[in-house]
Design a protein around this motif. Structure first.
Motif, mmCIF file in Angstrom:
data_model
loop_
_atom_site.group_PDB
_atom_site.id
_atom_site.type_symbol
_atom_site.label_atom_id
_atom_site.label_comp_id
_atom_site.label_asym_id
_atom_site.label_seq_id
_atom_site.Cartn_x
_atom_site.Cartn_y
_atom_site.Cartn_z
ATOM 1 N N ASP A 174 0.844 -1.186 0.000
ATOM 2 C CA ASP A 174 0.000 0.000 0.000
ATOM 3 C C ASP A 174 0.885 1.244 0.000
ATOM 4 O O ASP A 174 2.096 1.172 0.271
ATOM 5 N N GLU A 175 0.269 2.388 -0.262
ATOM 6 C CA GLU A 175 1.016 3.646 -0.239
ATOM 7 C C GLU A 175 0.072 4.796 0.065
ATOM 8 O O GLU A 175 -1.100 4.784 -0.323
ATOM 9 N N THR A 176 0.586 5.780 0.759
ATOM 10 C CA THR A 176 -0.151 7.018 1.014
ATOM 11 C C THR A 176 0.806 8.027 1.647
ATOM 12 O O THR A 176 1.921 7.681 2.063
ATOM 13 N N LEU A 177 0.361 9.284 1.738
ATOM 14 C CA LEU A 177 1.148 10.310 2.412
ATOM 15 C C LEU A 177 0.961 10.230 3.918
ATOM 16 O O LEU A 177 -0.060 9.759 4.412
ATOM 17 N N MET A 178 1.950 10.712 4.649
ATOM 18 C CA MET A 178 1.942 10.677 6.108
ATOM 19 C C MET A 178 1.493 12.022 6.672
ATOM 20 O O MET A 178 1.836 13.087 6.128
ATOM 21 N N ASN A 179 0.757 11.993 7.763
ATOM 22 C CA ASN A 179 0.421 13.213 8.502
ATOM 23 C C ASN A 179 1.657 13.679 9.265
ATOM 24 O O ASN A 179 2.130 12.995 10.167
ATOM 25 N N ILE A 180 2.181 14.842 8.897
ATOM 26 C CA ILE A 180 3.370 15.366 9.590
ATOM 27 C C ILE A 180 3.231 16.846 9.926
ATOM 28 O O ILE A 180 3.763 17.302 10.924
ATOM 29 N N PHE A 181 2.446 17.602 9.137
ATOM 30 C CA PHE A 181 2.371 19.054 9.326
ATOM 31 C C PHE A 181 1.259 19.363 10.325
ATOM 32 O O PHE A 181 0.103 19.572 9.970
ATOM 33 N N ASP A 182 1.658 19.385 11.597
ATOM 34 C CA ASP A 182 0.701 19.488 12.694
ATOM 35 C C ASP A 182 0.344 20.935 13.036
ATOM 36 O O ASP A 182 -0.297 21.202 14.043
ATOM 37 N N GLY A 183 0.760 21.872 12.226
ATOM 38 C CA GLY A 183 0.438 23.281 12.434
ATOM 39 C C GLY A 183 1.030 24.103 11.324
ATOM 40 O O GLY A 183 1.820 23.618 10.502
ATOM 41 N N GLN A 184 0.656 25.363 11.280
ATOM 42 C CA GLN A 184 1.171 26.258 10.238
ATOM 43 C C GLN A 184 2.554 26.779 10.651
ATOM 44 O O GLN A 184 2.792 27.063 11.828
ATOM 45 N N PRO A 185 3.500 26.902 9.703
ATOM 46 C CA PRO A 185 4.863 27.326 10.063
ATOM 47 C C PRO A 185 4.892 28.737 10.625
ATOM 48 O O PRO A 185 4.478 29.693 9.967
ATOM 49 N N GLY A 186 5.343 28.839 11.863
ATOM 50 C CA GLY A 186 5.412 30.135 12.524
ATOM 51 C C GLY A 186 4.059 30.801 12.692
ATOM 52 O O GLY A 186 3.981 32.012 12.884
ATOM 53 N N GLY A 187 2.983 30.010 12.626
ATOM 54 C CA GLY A 187 1.635 30.564 12.746
ATOM 55 C C GLY A 187 1.122 31.244 11.499
ATOM 56 O O GLY A 187 0.024 31.815 11.507
ATOM 57 N N ASN A 202 6.335 3.978 27.234
ATOM 58 C CA ASN A 202 6.066 3.076 28.353
ATOM 59 C C ASN A 202 6.519 1.650 28.083
ATOM 60 O O ASN A 202 6.240 0.734 28.852
ATOM 61 N N GLY A 203 7.222 1.456 26.953
ATOM 62 C CA GLY A 203 7.750 0.145 26.630
ATOM 63 C C GLY A 203 6.837 -0.715 25.788
ATOM 64 O O GLY A 203 7.241 -1.790 25.344
ATOM 65 N N GLU A 204 5.594 -0.277 25.553
ATOM 66 C CA GLU A 204 4.677 -1.057 24.742
ATOM 67 C C GLU A 204 4.942 -0.814 23.258
ATOM 68 O O GLU A 204 5.418 0.241 22.857
ATOM 69 N N LEU A 205 4.609 -1.834 22.440
ATOM 70 C CA LEU A 205 4.753 -1.695 21.006
ATOM 71 C C LEU A 205 3.558 -0.960 20.430
ATOM 72 O O LEU A 205 2.427 -1.136 20.873
ATOM 73 N N LEU A 206 3.824 -0.130 19.428
ATOM 74 C CA LEU A 206 2.748 0.572 18.746
ATOM 75 C C LEU A 206 1.957 -0.452 17.934
ATOM 76 O O LEU A 206 2.530 -1.181 17.118
ATOM 77 N N PRO A 207 0.646 -0.552 18.135
ATOM 78 C CA PRO A 207 -0.146 -1.528 17.377
ATOM 79 C C PRO A 207 -0.077 -1.240 15.881
ATOM 80 O O PRO A 207 0.039 -0.084 15.455
ATOM 81 N N ILE A 208 -0.152 -2.303 15.087
ATOM 82 C CA ILE A 208 -0.203 -2.125 13.641
ATOM 83 C C ILE A 208 -1.528 -1.457 13.297
ATOM 84 O O ILE A 208 -2.596 -1.944 13.664
ATOM 85 N N PRO A 209 -1.502 -0.313 12.611
ATOM 86 C CA PRO A 209 -2.748 0.423 12.349
ATOM 87 C C PRO A 209 -3.564 -0.256 11.250
ATOM 88 O O PRO A 209 -3.080 -1.137 10.541
ATOM 89 N N PRO A 223 -0.262 6.570 12.076
ATOM 90 C CA PRO A 223 1.172 6.292 12.200
ATOM 91 C C PRO A 223 1.457 4.803 12.072
ATOM 92 O O PRO A 223 0.773 3.966 12.659
ATOM 93 N N LEU A 224 2.504 4.476 11.320
ATOM 94 C CA LEU A 224 2.859 3.081 11.088
ATOM 95 C C LEU A 224 3.836 2.539 12.117
ATOM 96 O O LEU A 224 3.994 1.331 12.245
ATOM 97 N N HIS A 225 4.507 3.421 12.850
ATOM 98 C CA HIS A 225 5.471 2.989 13.870
ATOM 99 C C HIS A 225 5.741 4.175 14.786
ATOM 100 O O HIS A 225 5.237 5.289 14.568
ATOM 101 N N THR A 226 6.540 3.951 15.809
ATOM 102 C CA THR A 226 6.788 4.981 16.814
ATOM 103 C C THR A 226 7.351 6.265 16.219
ATOM 104 O O THR A 226 6.982 7.370 16.614
ATOM 105 N N GLY A 227 8.259 6.138 15.262
ATOM 106 C CA GLY A 227 8.881 7.314 14.663
ATOM 107 C C GLY A 227 7.903 8.197 13.924
ATOM 108 O O GLY A 227 8.157 9.390 13.738
ATOM 109 N N PHE A 254 10.291 13.476 11.744
ATOM 110 C CA PHE A 254 9.875 12.126 12.122
ATOM 111 C C PHE A 254 11.111 11.243 12.011
ATOM 112 O O PHE A 254 12.192 11.702 11.613
ATOM 113 N N SER A 255 10.963 9.973 12.374
ATOM 114 C CA SER A 255 12.088 9.041 12.327
ATOM 115 C C SER A 255 11.755 7.844 11.447
ATOM 116 O O SER A 255 10.604 7.412 11.363
ATOM 117 N N ILE A 256 12.778 7.320 10.795
ATOM 118 C CA ILE A 256 12.673 6.109 9.985
ATOM 119 C C ILE A 256 13.412 5.001 10.714
ATOM 120 O O ILE A 256 14.589 5.164 11.060
#
Length: 717
Positions: free
Chosen positions: A561-574, A610-617, A623-627, A673-675
């Motif tokens: 599968d493929e899609t874009l990731m949510n990363i832009f959580d706000g407007q730059p500098g407002g 907290n040490g738990e694994l991120l569930p597979i969405p 989000p696909l993983h912690t990063g 984000f992290s890979i």
């Protein structure tokens, strides 16, 4: 220490002969030789001078560790440098190009090197910024990368609203905080489109009869005027601050794209692309691409219609034209850099072979730069045999690295994981457009809607450039499947860089969640960092929002599968750039910073705080993983410098976004984000991984089972 030069331990003289310099210095990275006992860094510096100058000389010395260490600094205090004579690559009655080849050892510490070129005299009497410095990694480090594209302005840009290349000021600030070891140019390092507006192609472009335009000769006189235009445009742009400052202090790696030649080159109709004028400017642009962007000697001659020997490629290079060589020197007989993966056959419109790149970027990162312009037509991006050459080289390099390579960075000219625009292609190429085209041809109606070359809708060449265009889909799918197979076979994470589209986004391929494979163990998880433009104006926010709405879940094949990731959580500098709901596309000038994660901040790969694994969405809108779960402006790497993160051995990726285009300081807002590193055992026997391995193998077999003539020339489903 190992050097390339003529005088080890040379002192810098107080005076040297004056050298009238026109442009430079420009610093390039070439490659690394990595063995168990040593690592050698190869690079070069280029200057452009007036002709007839004395041979210039560069002085290089190690300036000490980047992180202050009094003991090392004291030990290096009396270290003398080396003198390196310039090698003349090209000279004609108007200019000369000189290259200084640098070969230096990597140390146990990240090191700063300093160089000076005595006697430089600029035509405007400006400051020469000498000495310059650059930074190389330690022998145990991977390189810290900066990625950019679209470094120029399209024709017609309102310069009152979009002032200069100001975002390079932010690049230099981040570089001062934590130095980049290399900056990667993903194409359109320069915009040469003005050649048809206020340059030597203006009259040709204005020819209204398509047949006369196609059959117009490309004489030696036209070639000479185009040559002058390309050269002057390079000198002007590469001498513009603050881009000029970055050129002398951060080693470059570049591939080219259409604007390095002219807008849409390669993606117009085949019969028009084969016209003499397009073939001619393709050759001239290649000449200066070789010199300015790669520091290599160009072909001896380029295509003209009044010199038959230049009209057919000979071993990928046009034959010599005595008129072009009059009072001209071109370096011959030099061995090719081992970074090149050179295509077997010349391109269809540029009489040269493609030049793809392989480089080792430090201890654990390998790099492939795909030349997706030289072989491009409307129906292909690269020849099938070029992909074979690239993957054969990868296999050899990974085998020779004995497990050191953990990450492969692939550079493409355009994004490959990006929203589909087939609906727009269908509209613009439908019969409904034909009456409007006729009115345009006869009366000039909707003049801005159609391009001046082949009479097609102007936007179509941009759409045809995309891997997601219908005619490129099969080629795209097969390329991604081969990358998946490579990742799985070697447990090497693959990440992709792409620009061109004038906005920022993060696309990614990943295993269909039904397979139950975590990203940390998923060879199909490949991020496409989409970063552009660093200088050109972005599209209107309505376009970015439209692309955001088109961010569907796509099924590349039954397992991917493929899609874009949510990363832009706000407007730059407002400052509002797009709709508040649009988290996936950012229409503002930007560039990317990529840093290997050296220090984990959580309890292992894939673990939450907290040490738990991120569930597979359920799908890639989550989000696909912690990063990815911490993606945005609060991520630790949003400053573009941090090397800590949740996944040891992975990469931090930051998109630095311009806040205000009229801010000459280029202040930016970061999102990151992290890979994760890839942990995949291709011989594992559990059912889930066994199924995954079979799927990758089946995809490869499907790709290779078709005869070579059937791929990748035709459109896919």
């Amino acid at each position: 220490m190992a050097y390339s030069g003529v005088a080890p331990n040379a002192d810098i003289p107080e005076t040297d002969a004056q050298v009238d310099v026109t442009c430079g210095p420009l610093l390039n990275f070439k490659n690394m030789d990595v063995t168990p006992s040593s690592s050698i860094w190869h690079g070069s510096v280029l200057i452009v001078t007036k002709p007839g100058q004395p041979q210039p000389r560069l002085y290089l010395r190690q300036a000490g560790p980047v992180i202050p260490d009094p003991a090392l600094t004291a030990a290096l205090a009396n270290t003398q440098g080396v003198a390196i004579d310039g090698l003349r690559l090209f000279e004609d009655p108007n200019k000369a190009f000189w290259r200084f080849s640098l070969i230096l050892p990597l140390e146990d510490f990240e090191a700063r090197w300093s160089y000076t070129i005595p006697g430089l005299r600029y035509p405007d009497g400006g400051e020469n910024h000498s000495p310059w410095d650059f930074v190389v990694p330690s022998r145990t480090q991977s390189m810290r990368l900066m990625f950019h594209s679209c470094n120029g302005f399209s024709v017609g840009t309102d310069m009152d609203a979009w002032l200069g290349p100001n975002l390079w000021n932010d690049v230099l600030r981040v570089h001062a905080q934590k130095p980049f070891h290399v900056m990667i140019g993903g194409g359109d390092q320069i915009y040469n489109d003005g050649i048809r507006v206020d340059g030597p192609l203006k009259e040709w472009t204005a020819i209204s009869n398509p047949h006369k335009r196609r059959t117009h000769p490309f004489s030696n006189a036209m070639r000479a005027s185009c040559d002058e235009y390309y050269y002057a445009n390079y000198v002007r742009w590469y001498s513009t601050e603050p881009f000029k400052e970055a050129n002398g202090r951060i080693p470059q790696i570049n591939i080219w794209d259409d604007h390095d030649i002219i807008d849409g080159f390669g993606s117009y109709t085949d019969h028009f692309m084969k016209c003499s004028v397009f073939r001619g400017i393709g050759g001239v642009a290649f000449k200066y691409y070789c010199l300015f962007q790669h520091h290599i000697a160009p072909p001896k001659s380029t295509y003209t219609t009044d010199a038959p020997q230049t009209m057919q490629a000979v071993n990928g290079t046009a034959g010599a034209d005595p008129r072009q060589l009059e009072d001209t020197f071109v370096l011959e007989g030099e061995a090719e850099d081992n970074s090149w993966i050179i295509g077997k056959n010349p391109g269809p419109y540029v009489e040269e072979k493609s030049r793809n790149l392989y480089m080792r970027l430090g201890k654990r990162i390998a790099f492939i730069g795909v030349d997706a312009r030289t072989e491009r037509t409307r129906h292909q991006v690269n020849y099938p045999e070029t992909y074979d050459l690239i993957f054969d080289r990868l296999e050899r390099e990974v085998a020779a690295a004995h497990g050191d390579i953990k990450h492969l960075v692939v550079l493409l000219g355009v994004p490959i994981a990006y929203p589909r625009l087939a609906w727009l292609e269908n509209i613009l190429s439908s019969p409904l457009i034909a009456p409007i085209r006729l009115l345009n041809k006869r009366f000039g109606l909707a003049g801005g809607f159609f391009n001046q070359f082949d009479g097609q809708v102007d936007l179509l060449d941009d759409l045809d450039d995309h891997y997601t265009a219908r005619q490129h889909k099969r080629e795209r799918r097969e390329f991604i499947q081969r990358l998946q197979e490579f990742a799985g076979n070697h447990s090497v994470r693959v990440s992709i860089l792409g620009g061109d589209v004038h906005l920022a986004a993060i696309g990614r391929f990943y295993s269909n969640p039904k397979l139950g494979i975590r990203s940390e163990n998923d060879p199909r998880y490949m991020v496409n960092v989409v970063s552009s433009a660093i200088t050109n104006k972005p599209p209107p926010k309505a376009v970015a929002n439209l692309l955001g709405r088109r961010n569907k879940i796509h099924h590349m094949d039954s397992d991917t599968d493929e899609t874009l990731m949510n990363i832009f959580d706000g407007q730059p500098g407002g400052v509002e750039k797009s709709a508040a709901w649009n988290k996936v596309t950012m229409p503002s000038r930007n560039y990317a910073c990529i840093t290997e994660i050296e220090t984990p901040t959580t309890n292992g790969d894939g673990a939450m705080p907290n040490g738990e694994l991120l569930p597979i969405p359920k799908d890639g809108h989550f989000p696909l993983h912690t990063g990815e779960s911490t993606a945005g402006s609060s991520h630790v790497a949003a400053d573009g410098a941090a090397s800590t993160g949740g996944m040891h051995g992975g990469l931090n990726v930051a998109i630095r976004v311009e806040i205000n285009p009229q801010d000459r300081e280029g202040n930016a807002h970061g999102y990151a984000f992290s890979i994760p590193a890839l942990s995949y055992d291709s011989s594992a026997g559990d059912g889930r991984r066994h199924h995954h391995r079979r799927s990758l193998h089946a995809a490869s077999l499907r790709s290779r089972s078709r005869p070579r003539s059937a791929r990748p020339q035709t459109a896919a489903n």
